[in-house]
Design a protein around this motif. Sequence first.
Motif, PDB file in Angstrom:
ATOM      1  N   LYS A  55       0.810  -1.206   0.000  1.00 12.94           N
ATOM      2  CA  LYS A  55       0.000   0.000   0.000  1.00 12.94           C
ATOM      3  C   LYS A  55       0.853   1.270   0.000  1.00 12.94           C
ATOM      4  O   LYS A  55       0.624   2.183  -0.792  1.00 12.94           O
ATOM      5  CB  LYS A  55      -0.890  -0.026   1.239  1.00 12.94           C
ATOM      6  CG  LYS A  55      -2.055   0.898   1.174  1.00 12.94           C
ATOM      7  CD  LYS A  55      -3.002   0.609   2.322  1.00 12.94           C
ATOM      8  CE  LYS A  55      -4.155   1.593   2.271  1.00 12.94           C
ATOM      9  NZ  LYS A  55      -5.223   1.245   3.189  1.00 12.94           N
ATOM     10  N   ILE A  56       1.832   1.293   0.894  1.00  9.64           N
ATOM     11  CA  ILE A  56       2.674   2.489   1.009  1.00  9.64           C
ATOM     12  C   ILE A  56       3.496   2.684  -0.254  1.00  9.64           C
ATOM     13  O   ILE A  56       3.626   3.779  -0.796  1.00  9.64           O
ATOM     14  CB  ILE A  56       3.588   2.371   2.251  1.00  9.64           C
ATOM     15  CG1 ILE A  56       2.733   2.457   3.512  1.00  9.64           C
ATOM     16  CG2 ILE A  56       4.664   3.437   2.254  1.00  9.64           C
ATOM     17  CD1 ILE A  56       3.472   2.239   4.790  1.00  9.64           C
ATOM     18  N   ARG A  57       4.033   1.578  -0.782  1.00 13.77           N
ATOM     19  CA  ARG A  57       4.858   1.632  -1.978  1.00 13.77           C
ATOM     20  C   ARG A  57       4.044   2.169  -3.156  1.00 13.77           C
ATOM     21  O   ARG A  57       4.470   3.059  -3.892  1.00 13.77           O
ATOM     22  CB  ARG A  57       5.334   0.216  -2.269  1.00 13.77           C
ATOM     23  CG  ARG A  57       6.392   0.114  -3.305  1.00 13.77           C
ATOM     24  CD  ARG A  57       7.162  -1.185  -3.107  1.00 13.77           C
ATOM     25  NE  ARG A  57       8.156  -1.332  -4.147  1.00 13.77           N
ATOM     26  CZ  ARG A  57       7.982  -2.136  -5.194  1.00 13.77           C
ATOM     27  NH1 ARG A  57       6.878  -2.841  -5.319  1.00 13.77           N
ATOM     28  NH2 ARG A  57       8.918  -2.230  -6.098  1.00 13.77           N
ATOM     29  N   ARG A  58       2.823   1.638  -3.305  1.00 12.68           N
ATOM     30  CA  ARG A  58       1.940   2.056  -4.392  1.00 12.68           C
ATOM     31  C   ARG A  58       1.672   3.561  -4.314  1.00 12.68           C
ATOM     32  O   ARG A  58       1.711   4.281  -5.284  1.00 12.68           O
ATOM     33  CB  ARG A  58       0.627   1.271  -4.255  1.00 12.68           C
ATOM     34  CG  ARG A  58      -0.417   1.580  -5.265  1.00 12.68           C
ATOM     35  CD  ARG A  58      -0.093   0.931  -6.572  1.00 12.68           C
ATOM     36  NE  ARG A  58       0.131   1.960  -7.584  1.00 12.68           N
ATOM     37  CZ  ARG A  58       0.716   1.731  -8.753  1.00 12.68           C
ATOM     38  NH1 ARG A  58       1.182   0.535  -9.039  1.00 12.68           N
ATOM     39  NH2 ARG A  58       0.861   2.695  -9.613  1.00 12.68           N
ATOM     40  N   ARG A  59       1.370   3.989  -3.085  1.00 16.63           N
ATOM     41  CA  ARG A  59       1.056   5.393  -2.850  1.00 16.63           C
ATOM     42  C   ARG A  59       2.265   6.273  -3.215  1.00 16.63           C
ATOM     43  O   ARG A  59       2.113   7.312  -3.847  1.00 16.63           O
ATOM     44  CB  ARG A  59       0.665   5.575  -1.384  1.00 16.63           C
ATOM     45  CG  ARG A  59       0.257   6.959  -1.004  1.00 16.63           C
ATOM     46  CD  ARG A  59      -1.188   7.225  -1.320  1.00 16.63           C
ATOM     47  NE  ARG A  59      -1.559   8.563  -0.911  1.00 16.63           N
ATOM     48  CZ  ARG A  59      -2.485   9.289  -1.504  1.00 16.63           C
ATOM     49  NH1 ARG A  59      -3.128   8.778  -2.529  1.00 16.63           N
ATOM     50  NH2 ARG A  59      -2.778  10.484  -1.073  1.00 16.63           N
ATOM     51  N   LEU A  60       3.450   5.820  -2.810  1.00 15.21           N
ATOM     52  CA  LEU A  60       4.658   6.583  -3.121  1.00 15.21           C
ATOM     53  C   LEU A  60       4.836   6.685  -4.636  1.00 15.21           C
ATOM     54  O   LEU A  60       5.112   7.760  -5.162  1.00 15.21           O
ATOM     55  CB  LEU A  60       5.879   5.924  -2.479  1.00 15.21           C
ATOM     56  CG  LEU A  60       6.007   6.084  -0.962  1.00 15.21           C
ATOM     57  CD1 LEU A  60       7.117   5.190  -0.415  1.00 15.21           C
ATOM     58  CD2 LEU A  60       6.280   7.541  -0.584  1.00 15.21           C
ATOM     59  N   PHE A  61       4.632   5.578  -5.341  1.00 14.40           N
ATOM     60  CA  PHE A  61       4.742   5.597  -6.808  1.00 14.40           C
ATOM     61  C   PHE A  61       3.762   6.596  -7.394  1.00 14.40           C
ATOM     62  O   PHE A  61       4.101   7.413  -8.246  1.00 14.40           O
ATOM     63  CB  PHE A  61       4.441   4.213  -7.386  1.00 14.40           C
ATOM     64  CG  PHE A  61       5.547   3.222  -7.195  1.00 14.40           C
ATOM     65  CD1 PHE A  61       6.852   3.643  -7.014  1.00 14.40           C
ATOM     66  CD2 PHE A  61       5.294   1.858  -7.216  1.00 14.40           C
ATOM     67  CE1 PHE A  61       7.887   2.736  -6.846  1.00 14.40           C
ATOM     68  CE2 PHE A  61       6.314   0.947  -7.040  1.00 14.40           C
ATOM     69  CZ  PHE A  61       7.606   1.376  -6.854  1.00 14.40           C
ATOM     70  N   ASP A  62       2.498   6.495  -6.923  1.00 20.64           N
ATOM     71  CA  ASP A  62       1.466   7.358  -7.488  1.00 20.64           C
ATOM     72  C   ASP A  62       1.768   8.828  -7.257  1.00 20.64           C
ATOM     73  O   ASP A  62       1.345   9.690  -8.028  1.00 20.64           O
ATOM     74  CB  ASP A  62       0.104   7.013  -6.871  1.00 20.64           C
ATOM     75  CG  ASP A  62      -0.444   5.703  -7.422  1.00 20.64           C
ATOM     76  OD1 ASP A  62       0.052   5.267  -8.482  1.00 20.64           O
ATOM     77  OD2 ASP A  62      -1.338   5.120  -6.809  1.00 20.64           O
ATOM     78  N   MET A  63       2.468   9.132  -6.170  1.00 16.16           N
ATOM     79  CA  MET A  63       2.778  10.523  -5.890  1.00 16.16           C
ATOM     80  C   MET A  63       4.086  10.942  -6.576  1.00 16.16           C
ATOM     81  O   MET A  63       4.600  12.028  -6.319  1.00 16.16           O
ATOM     82  CB  MET A  63       2.888  10.775  -4.379  1.00 16.16           C
ATOM     83  CG  MET A  63       1.611  10.484  -3.608  1.00 16.16           C
ATOM     84  SD  MET A  63       0.166  11.371  -4.219  1.00 16.16           S
ATOM     85  CE  MET A  63       0.445  12.996  -3.540  1.00 16.16           C
ATOM     86  N   GLY A  64       4.624  10.081  -7.389  1.00 15.92           N
ATOM     87  CA  GLY A  64       5.796  10.469  -8.175  1.00 15.92           C
ATOM     88  C   GLY A  64       7.125  10.087  -7.562  1.00 15.92           C
ATOM     89  O   GLY A  64       8.177  10.452  -8.079  1.00 15.92           O
ATOM     90  N   THR A  88       9.414   7.714  -7.623  1.00 14.33           N
ATOM     91  CA  THR A  88       9.815   6.505  -8.344  1.00 14.33           C
ATOM     92  C   THR A  88      11.319   6.539  -8.551  1.00 14.33           C
ATOM     93  O   THR A  88      11.923   7.617  -8.532  1.00 14.33           O
ATOM     94  CB  THR A  88       9.131   6.443  -9.730  1.00 14.33           C
ATOM     95  OG1 THR A  88       9.481   7.626 -10.437  1.00 14.33           O
ATOM     96  CG2 THR A  88       7.642   6.346  -9.608  1.00 14.33           C
TER      97      THR A  88
END
Lengths: 75, 760
Positions: free
Chosen positions: A24-33, A35
Amino acid sequence: MIKLLSDFNAGDRGIITAVRGEGKIRRRLFDMGVTPGAELIMRKKAPLGDPIEITIRGYELTLRKAEAACVEVEI
Amino acid sequence: MKTFALAGNPNCGKTTLFNALTGATAHVGNWPGVTVDKREGVYKGGNENVNIVDLPGIYSLSPYTPEEVISRNYILGEHPYGIINIVDATNLERNLYLTTQLLEIDVPVIVALNMMDEVEKSGDKIDAKSLENALGVPVVEISALKSKGIKQLMDRAVAMSAERKGTTVLKGVLDKQLETACAFYEAAGIKSSLFHAVKLLENDELELERKGAKQAFEEAVAGEDLEAVIADERYKYISSNLAFIKVKKAGKGVLTKSDRIDRVLTHRIWAIPIFIVILFCIFHITFSEDFLYIGAWAGIGGGLPALDDLELSEGLAAFVGIFYDGAVFSPGVILFNIFDTIFGLITDGIGGAIQTEWLSGLVADGILGGLFAVLGFLPQILLLFLFFSILEDTGYMARIAFVLDRIFRRFGLSGRAFMPMIMGFGCSVPAMINTRTLADEKERTATVRVIPFFSCGAKLPILVAIAGGIVTYFRVGNADLITYGMYILGVCSAIVCVLLMRNTTLKGETPPFIMELPAYHLPGFKNLMLHLWDKTKHFVKKAFTIIFASTVIIWLLSHLSWNWHYIPDEEMQNSILASIGMLVQPVFTPLGFGSQIGTFGWVFAVAALTGLIAKENVIATFGTLGACLISMGAAITGNADAILADEEGVTAAIAMIEATGISIPALIAFIAFNMTTIPCFAACATAKAELPEGKFKLTVLLWLLSSYIISAAVYTIGSWWWTLFIWLAVVAVVTTFIVLRNLGKFDILAIFKRKKKGEE
């Protein structure tokens, strides 16, 4: 040198090499840029030392140190 | 009528565009199953009318926040004619990330490039035409705030052909994997196969639930971590392929306006003091009866005369009384008084016109009085709303969360929970509605439940009357100290309750805090007004339904005897409500205001019951009950007229103390009970609407239990100081039990099971 984002001081900058952490946290970090390959600048810490504020992809993002510890940065 | 969905990041001007498009036709509902606003409206500016659905602000179509799931399900399941993707031109890179995902769906997309004026102001240039060619969908420059480019946007949107096949920026990178995944969805006959396929490669929770998807996932992905690759590819595409679109002016200033504001507002030392000052100003403007402390300053000299000393004619005194009484009132109080005066005139007029006493009482006091008691708060509720919307819209609220997160994380909440809680000191209704800004459902539930513990404005009169009664009658203590003490008790109860819930029924990891700090900007006037209008409609509707019904019932109970005869105020002791009060009186014995205070003790129980309508009713009831006590022959030194004339209720409180011989700890327990028990009907109705389904009953139970336990503790410790150790011991045992259970070392169910087995 690789450093965790949670160990950054205000003004430090670098390029993200890896993002770890659970789904969940990883996905959120990706979505917020947040990467691998993105450049970031650490802006400041909150008055109580946590969370932190960074500039990434041209905008301001805040995250807790616990989450910043998932981000490895090459400085 | 064609339906378009409005999609975009939070803080990109989406609400402004929606308001500009739909104007007065908009209405607010709820998305099914969740408390996220669903706004719909009709655009009437073009050749044909178009239905507009505003999707919640999102950064991505991953299924991790309720907003993302709603948007995704709506686009995929409800098949809108097209999507209007609003993009903040000042922040292209992150905004286009969502666009790359929307383009993968088989639906026509049009990009609205917002805030172009700001980009131009900063000297940058964006080539909309090149962007259109690169993305393969129409791109229109607009300014939502100035309503520019909107007609053009809608004309092109309507002209889009109904069919569009999804495209992806991952082409040439993950072709093989995409082909395998696409084949799976096409075989299953699912629309937008490309979108689903990409999501599957991203290891998406929702996609993996589909039958056979797990297998297809493993086959396509072959053990690689594609999640990072895909996110990276999207950004890479945006930054490399679209680089030519944005031409930056050389030598851009280091500090933007936003940075400069931020340097002050989130300053290491000044951030928290500044925040406290802002908060104080908001409450001062809304609730203070001594605006700018003019009265207090004048008090250093001769002081300003009280209203009664001005010797004005009756009509003029009523008018001046709206604004002034020994001190100038704050705008919030003035608005409240205006409403109150108008409502009073209506009530008196109608009540006086009806000749039958019981009917006049029912209409004037029961129906109108109850309704106005609730509606009277509307101005102050709206004023609070206005201030907090401004804080939200300017971007300051996000900074507050940033500054305070550290403190709230200890209780398993995020910094965002602070605002609704502090609003609770004003009124629970806007506070509970404001919990919508909390992303995590458990966090929201916990916050809604403890909001009533933050003593609201209407509970203050109870404190003042009883504290005043204690100080005047027993000649001990200090009324202000008692009042402050009760506020602190409320806050402590809230902290304990949150900790308790987050470790038992609402257990769960602290929600992550990864949040954008949007650039500061001035809030739009139209947006604010539309927002307030929404809230007004909502509140008035509620006031006329559930709150209205409950209020009438309470009035009937207090003015009818068991043989259905009307009873005037002075004989309330014969009413159904009084008998209920007498019946439940023993329940309050452990709290000090039960059986031990004798035959007249029911008055406290009745006062608490009427507080359900609106908490300031408790004091009005005190007056009525004080007069009742005299007619019942209780030994009271005051007279009925004096009791009814004292609006602050101190005289009535003293009368009740005299009649019942209640002790100081019991009185304080009574205040504590009223402060922490079920809030007024208006707050209950709001809580029911804001809580997830099925949580309301438990919430009421929690309110009842917590107020009972807190008051019992106050009473016993106040009466017999050594009981403090018993309470501490109980708290220690409960804490240890919960900690052990959460560590998995102690399982009460397992022990019971073992016992059962032993018995067998």
